[in-house]
Enzyme design. Structure first.
Site, short mmCIF file in Angstrom:
data_model
loop_
_atom_site.label_atom_id
_atom_site.label_comp_id
_atom_site.label_asym_id
_atom_site.label_seq_id
_atom_site.Cartn_x
_atom_site.Cartn_y
_atom_site.Cartn_z
N SER A 168 18.50 6.39 -1.94
CA SER A 168 19.10 5.27 -1.20
C SER A 168 20.34 5.75 -0.45
CB SER A 168 19.48 4.15 -2.18
OG SER A 168 18.34 3.73 -2.87
N HIS B 21 10.94 4.61 -4.69
CA HIS B 21 10.76 3.38 -5.49
C HIS B 21 9.32 2.87 -5.37
CE1 HIS B 21 15.22 3.06 -4.61
NE2 HIS B 21 15.19 3.02 -5.93
#
Ligand code: PAF
Length: 276
Positions: A185, A35
């Site tokens: 994640s 990210h």
């Protein structure tokens, strides 16, 4: 300074005041280096950066990990601030879907039914619906997606084209751990032993991508995946760069999905086939 905004009205107000080119990075939080890379690319190409954080119930199946998906807003805000985000839009489910899940959705079509879509029915309709809403709400000029979610990127591009959405979709290469594991994640679900097993995915893709032929790429990768303990293969596929049938030579893509323990992981790599 990074401003946290939790309502659509609040977002409208800050968006109106934003000068110049605006980029958005859409996330479900639990932010990692992948990210960060998207945010850096976005910052480099736009005057202002909005990051959205929303765990979208519409894209999770009934037996998937919506409830246990990591929610780490405090830490995420620190990451966004460090990467120079101007605004973080983190709405609640009620704010995004007042009155319940939407009746009108963006249908992903045939490309949404293969690979990830075959294993996760309805997933891409959920993804495209929320991406479409978030692009409308942020009115971003540019949006940045990670190549790890290769099919997602293909579908977002297709939606933008088919629905004439006024946004430029940019793609950023997958960020990997030093040992090759693609950042995700969901990696934080993995135990130490599972993380070791998860390396089989990138190892198989790397070995497959080093082969000259389509058959060699598939059989080499499959052998490694099937020999990996603790890895349950969901699919291994070789396609052209647009997820169409694999070519005999030229640019192609090798994609994998597998379960390691209770965690479902995906990865993909480009390859250049020399032909038989
Ligand atoms: O890739 C993700 O994190 C999600 O699918 C996205 C694009 C934020 C939509 O919920």
């Amino acid at each position: 300074m990074t401003e946290l905004v939790e309502t659509k009205l609040g977002l409208q107000a800050v968006r109106k005041a934003m000068p110049g080119t605006v980029a958005v990075v859409l996330t479900m939080g639990a932010l990692h280096d992948g990210h960060r890379e998207l945010m850096r690319a976005a910052r480099a190409h736009a005057d202002r950066l909005i990051v959205t954080i929303f765990v979208n119930p519409l894209q999770f199946g009934p037996n998937e990990d919506f409830d246990r998906y990591p929610r780490t807003l405090e830490k995420d805000l620190e990451v966004c601030a460090a990467e120079g985000a101007d605004v973080v839009f983190a709405p609640s489910v009620d704010e995004m879907y007042p009155g319940g899940l939407p009746a009108v959705r963006v249908e992903a079509g045939r490309l949404g039914e293969i690979f990830e879509g075959a294993s996760r029915p309805g997933h891409f309709t959920g993804v495209l619906t929320v991406v479409c809403k978030l692009l409308q709400l942020t009115r971003a000029d540019l949006t940045f997606f990670g190549e790890k979610d290769f099919q997602q990127v293909a579908l977002v591009r297709r939606m933008v084209r088919d629905l004439d959405l006024p946004v430029d979709v940019r793609v950023v290469p997958t960020v990997r751990e030093p040992d090759g594991l693609a950042r995700s994640s969901r990696n934080r679900y993995l135990s130490e032993a599972e993380r070791e097993a998860a390396l089989t995915l990138s190892r198989a893709l790397r070995a497959g991508a080093a082969q000259a032929t389509a058959e060699g790429a598939l059989s080499t990768a499959r052998k490694i995946l099937e020999g990996g303990t603790g890895v349950r293969l969901d699919y291994l596929a070789l396609t052209d760069p647009l997820l169409g049938p694999a070519p005999e030579s030229g640019p192609a893509r090798l994609l994998v999905a597998a379960r390691v323990g209770r965690t479902r992981l995906i990865d993909n790599v480009p390859l250049d086939l020399e032909g038989p």
